[in-house]
Design a protein around this motif. Sequence first.
Motif, short mmCIF file in Angstrom:
data_model
loop_
_atom_site.label_atom_id
_atom_site.label_comp_id
_atom_site.label_asym_id
_atom_site.label_seq_id
_atom_site.Cartn_x
_atom_site.Cartn_y
_atom_site.Cartn_z
N VAL A 61 0.88 -1.06 0.03
CA VAL A 61 -0.13 0.12 0.09
C VAL A 61 0.97 1.27 0.05
CG1 VAL A 61 -1.56 1.27 1.17
CG2 VAL A 61 -1.80 -1.28 1.11
N THR A 62 0.43 2.32 -0.94
CA THR A 62 1.22 3.60 -0.89
C THR A 62 0.51 4.25 0.13
OG1 THR A 62 2.06 3.09 -3.36
CG2 THR A 62 1.93 5.15 -2.54
N ILE A 63 1.41 5.03 0.96
CA ILE A 63 0.75 6.03 1.95
C ILE A 63 1.63 7.35 1.68
CG2 ILE A 63 0.36 6.88 4.27
CD1 ILE A 63 0.33 3.64 5.00
N ARG A 64 0.55 8.46 1.15
CA ARG A 64 1.11 9.54 1.06
C ARG A 64 0.32 10.59 1.75
NH1 ARG A 64 0.02 11.33 -4.84
NH2 ARG A 64 -1.85 10.01 -4.83
N ARG A 65 1.25 11.56 2.42
CA ARG A 65 0.66 12.66 3.42
C ARG A 65 1.09 13.98 2.64
NH1 ARG A 65 -0.28 12.50 9.18
NH2 ARG A 65 0.62 10.28 9.03
#
Length: 167
Positions: A61-65
């Motif tokens: 899973v890619t997590i971008r903030r």
Amino acid sequence: MPPFHELIASTTRSAIHLEMRDTYTPNEPSFLRWKETGEVAVEEFWSDWKALVRATVTRGVTIRRARIVSEPITDFIRLEYEMTGPLNVAAGEQVRWLPRRQASDLALPGNDFWVFDDKLVRFGHFAGDGTFTEHELRDEPHVIQLCATAFEAVWERAIDHSEYKPL
């Protein structure tokens, strides 16, 4: 309301998070410690978060903030900035910063949010002083589209954490 760890556990592709406030949870223990000592106690206060993100990223899973911030930044945002490398980036999140003055012409939702797999939005509601009040889940396609589009507009302009130097 499902807990965050359940929402992220059911995510298979991507989770995006947009933060737009200049202060959060003024009584957060890690913030109070930092104000008192200057110590960034990531492992003491945030080890569960770090483990959750690391496990999520490990399963693909890619997590971008992205964070929209006023400059000069507030004390709370200063702590977030100092924690971002050893916490968020070290766990596998991609993080970018956008000075608020560069967001004036962007259409943004009224609240911070997470979008999970372009299927579900979790809004966070806060009082004026940054105290958390409640979460709201939405799954209407137009709400998901609004949030995803706003996030991508911010992401495109924002500065990678490794390059951002706050005022």
